[in-house]
Design an enzyme around this catalytic site. Structure first.
Site, PDB file in Angstrom:
ATOM      1  N   ARG A 191      45.942  63.006  74.803  1.00 42.60           N
ATOM      2  CA  ARG A 191      46.122  63.277  75.857  1.00 42.60           C
ATOM      3  C   ARG A 191      47.118  63.863  75.857  1.00 42.60           C
ATOM      4  NH1 ARG A 191      46.238  57.484  76.187  1.00 42.60           N
ATOM      5  NH2 ARG A 191      44.334  56.439  76.489  1.00 42.60           N
ATOM      6  N   LYS A 217      49.531  55.053  78.220  1.00 42.89           N
ATOM      7  CA  LYS A 217      49.355  55.204  79.246  1.00 42.89           C
ATOM      8  C   LYS A 217      49.770  54.126  79.653  1.00 42.89           C
ATOM      9  CE  LYS A 217      45.732  55.810  81.596  1.00 42.89           C
ATOM     10  NZ  LYS A 217      43.883  55.738  81.514  1.00 42.89           N
ATOM     11  N   HIS A 290      40.743  68.096  75.970  1.00 45.76           N
ATOM     12  CA  HIS A 290      39.784  66.756  75.708  1.00 45.76           C
ATOM     13  C   HIS A 290      38.713  67.070  74.752  1.00 45.76           C
ATOM     14  CE1 HIS A 290      40.035  63.147  77.782  1.00 45.76           C
ATOM     15  NE2 HIS A 290      38.787  63.034  78.353  1.00 45.76           N
ATOM     16  N   ARG A 293      40.323  65.905  71.760  1.00 47.59           N
ATOM     17  CA  ARG A 293      40.356  64.591  71.737  1.00 47.59           C
ATOM     18  C   ARG A 293      38.747  63.514  71.521  1.00 47.59           C
ATOM     19  NH1 ARG A 293      44.061  60.460  73.402  1.00 47.59           N
ATOM     20  NH2 ARG A 293      42.830  58.845  74.459  1.00 47.59           N
ATOM     21  N   HIS A 316      43.626  53.500  73.338  1.00 46.54           N
ATOM     22  CA  HIS A 316      42.660  52.690  74.498  1.00 46.54           C
ATOM     23  C   HIS A 316      42.662  50.952  73.714  1.00 46.54           C
ATOM     24  CE1 HIS A 316      40.888  56.034  74.847  1.00 46.54           C
ATOM     25  NE2 HIS A 316      39.887  56.385  73.909  1.00 46.54           N
ATOM     26  N   TYR A 325      33.529  58.562  73.108  1.00 47.84           N
ATOM     27  CA  TYR A 325      34.272  59.869  72.589  1.00 47.84           C
ATOM     28  C   TYR A 325      33.430  60.367  71.191  1.00 47.84           C
ATOM     29  CZ  TYR A 325      38.792  59.320  75.801  1.00 47.84           C
ATOM     30  OH  TYR A 325      39.265  60.010  76.501  1.00 47.84           O
TER      31      TYR A 325
END
Length: 414
Positions: A191, A217, A290, A293, A316, A325
Site C-alpha cells: 500500500r 494495517k 494501487h 498492487r 491481507h 486483486y
C-alpha cells in the site's frame, strides 16, 4: 437533544473542532494517523464546498447533496498532467466520492453528539453511492509487456551509464529513488502508506536473503523477501542516492524528497508518471500505485504462486480478499483448457499458448516461508486506515486522496 440545546456554530468552526478531535484520537490509538488525516482533509474540503460562514445546523439534506455533487466534479489534482490523462479530464474517481461521503457522514454523526445540529442531514441525502463492477483503467493490472517496460525503465534509472539527471544539481537527483519506488510497488505490491512509512532499518538480511519488514494495517507486520533486481537498486540507492537527498531532517526514512523530508503519499503518483514517460509508447499505459498492487497479485497468482503466500506478501488478513486483486490476463482461459483434467490435451485451431510469465524480476519472488506476520487488527478492506471508527461512523478509507482506498467497484453517484 432539545432544539434549544443546539449550539449554532459555523461550518468552519465546527470543522476546526472536529479536526482537532480526530487528530487527538491518534494519541490514544483510537485512530491511525493516516485515517485521521483522511477525515481531517475531507472535513476541510467539505467546509470549502459548503461555505465556511454558514451555520452547520442550517444545512439540509439538499445542501449536502449539492456538496457531494460539487466534490464529484472537482478536478483530481493528483492525476493532472499524468501520462494518458487529458488536461482537465481527471475528476474524482468513484472510490474517492464514496470515501468523501463517508467522511461527511462521520462529521455529522459527531456533530449530533456534540450538539451542533438538531438532526443529521445525512438522513435526508438523496445522492447515494451505487456500486458498479469493473476497475478504472489506471487500476487494472498491467500486462506482461507493459510491466516489463515499466520495470525496465525503473531499473535503467540505476544504470550509471544511462545519463539520467544530466543538468540537475547533484543534491536534487531523485532518479535512483524513483526507480526503487516503482520496483517496490510492482514487485512487492505494498500500500502507498506502507511504502512511504518505510525506514532504512526495516530492510534486513536473513539467511542470505534481503527482506523488507512491512508495517501494515491493524498493527500487522510482514517480512517480504525482495527479488534480486530490487535488491540491486536498493543497495545503489542506499549507497549513493539517499545520501544526496538527506538533509538531516529524517534520519530514518527510506524515501526522501529533494528537500530532505519523508516522501508524501501524494507524491508517489508523480514518481510513477515520470518513470512511465521513459517507457516506449507501445508498452506504456497509465497506472496508479494501487494498479501496481493489482499487477503484483495478478502475475504472482498467474504464475501459480501459493495463494496464501501471495496473501501474506500483500498483507491481507483474509485469503478471500485476493479475489479483488486478481485481474484477467489475455489467453489464460485458453491455457487453462489446453490440458483438461478429465479429457487430456485439447487441440484447437490456431493453437493455444501458455500464459506469459511475469518477467523482469529474476527468480521466484515468494518462497514458502514468508514470515513475520503479526496478529491483530480490523476488517480487511484495502482502504488506507479503514479499520477505525469515528463517532460510530465507518472509516472513510482513502490512500492519499482516495485513489487507492475506497475499494474498486467504486461508488458512482446516481
Amino acid at each position: 437533544m432539545r432544539p434549544i440545546d443546539v449550539e449554532r456554530v459555523s461550518v468552519g468552526e465546527s470543522v476546526d473542532r472536529y479536526v482537532e478531535m480526530v487528530r487527538a484520537k491518534t494519541v490514544t490509538g483510537a485512530l491511525a494517523p493516516g485515517t485521521a488525516e483522511v477525515y481531517a482533509r475531507d472535513a476541510v474540503t467539505f467546509a470549502a464546498l459548503a461555505g465556511a460562514d454558514r451555520v452547520l445546523d442550517d444545512l439540509s439534506g439538499e445542501d449536502v447533496d449539492a456538496v457531494l455533487l460539487r466534490f464529484a466534479r472537482k478536478p483530481d489534482g493528483r492525476r493532472s498532467g499524468a501520462v494518458g490523462v487529458a488536461p482537465g479530464g481527471a475528476v474524482q474517481s468513484a472510490a474517492s466520492q464514496a470515501r468523501f461521503r463517508r467522511s461527511v457522514s462521520a462529521l455529522f454523526q459527531y456533530a449530533v453528539v456534540a450538539g451542533w445540529v438538531q438532526l443529521n442531514p445525512m438522513d435526508a441525502v438523496t445522492v447515494r453511492p451505487r456500486h458498479r463492477g469493473g476497475l478504472r483503467a489506471e487500476r487494472r493490472a498491467l500486462t506482461v509487456e507493459q510491466a516489463e517496460g515499466l520495470l525496465g525503465a525503473a531499473r535503467g534509472l540505476a544504470d550509471p551509464g544511462a545519463g539520467v539527471g544530466v543538468g540537475r544539481r547533484s543534491d536534487q537527483r531523485t532518479e535512483l529513488r524513483d526507480g526503487l519506488i516503482v520496483l517496490l510497488l510492482a514487485a512487492v505490491g505494498p500500500r502507498v502508506s506502507e511504502l512511504t512509512r518505510a525506514n532504512v532499518e526495516d530492510f534486513f538480511v536473513n539467511g542470505g536473503t534481503r527482506y523488507w519488514r512491512v508495517f501494515g494495517k491493524g498493527g500487522r507486520t510482514r517480512d517480504v523477501p525482495l527479488p534480486g533486481p530490487v535488491v540491486e537498486v536498493l543497495d545503489v540507492y542506499l549507497a549513493e542516492g539517499r545520501g544526496l537527498l538527506d538533509r538531516g531532517r529524517e534520519p530514518k526514512a527510506l524515501l526522501l524528497s529533494w528537500r530532505g523530508r519523508r516522501l508524501a503519499r501524494g507524491d508517489v503518483q508523480g514518481v510513477i508518471d515520470r518513470v512511465l514517460a521513459r517507457v516506449e509508447p507501445g508498452r506504456r499505459r497509465s497506472v496508479t500505485p494501487h494498479g501496481l498492487r493489482h499487477t503484483t497479485a495478478t502475475h504472482l497468482l498467474a504464475a501459480a504462486t501459493d495463494m496464501d503466500a501471495v496473501r501474506r506478501v500483500l498483507g491481507h488478513a483474509d485469503l478471500a480478499t485476493l479475489g479483488r486483486y486478481r485481474d484477467e490476463l489475455p489467453g489464460e482461459l485458453e491455457a487453462a483448457m489446453r490440458v483438461h483434467p478429465l479429457l487430456g490435451p485439447v487441440s484447437g485451431r490456431g493453437g493455444m499458448s501458455d500464459p506469459a510469465e511475469f518477467g523482469g524480476l529474476g527468480e521466484a519472488v515468494v518462497p514458502d516461508a514468508v514470515g513475520g506476520e503479526g496478529e491483530g487488527g480490523g476488517g480487511e478492506r484495502d482502504d488506507e486506515g479503514a479499520s477505525e471508527v469515528v463517532a460510530g461512523a465507518p472509516a472513510p478509507g482513502g490512500e492519499g486522496g482516495g485513489d487507492d482506498d475506497a475499494h474498486e467497484g467504486g461508488a458512482a453517484f446516481e
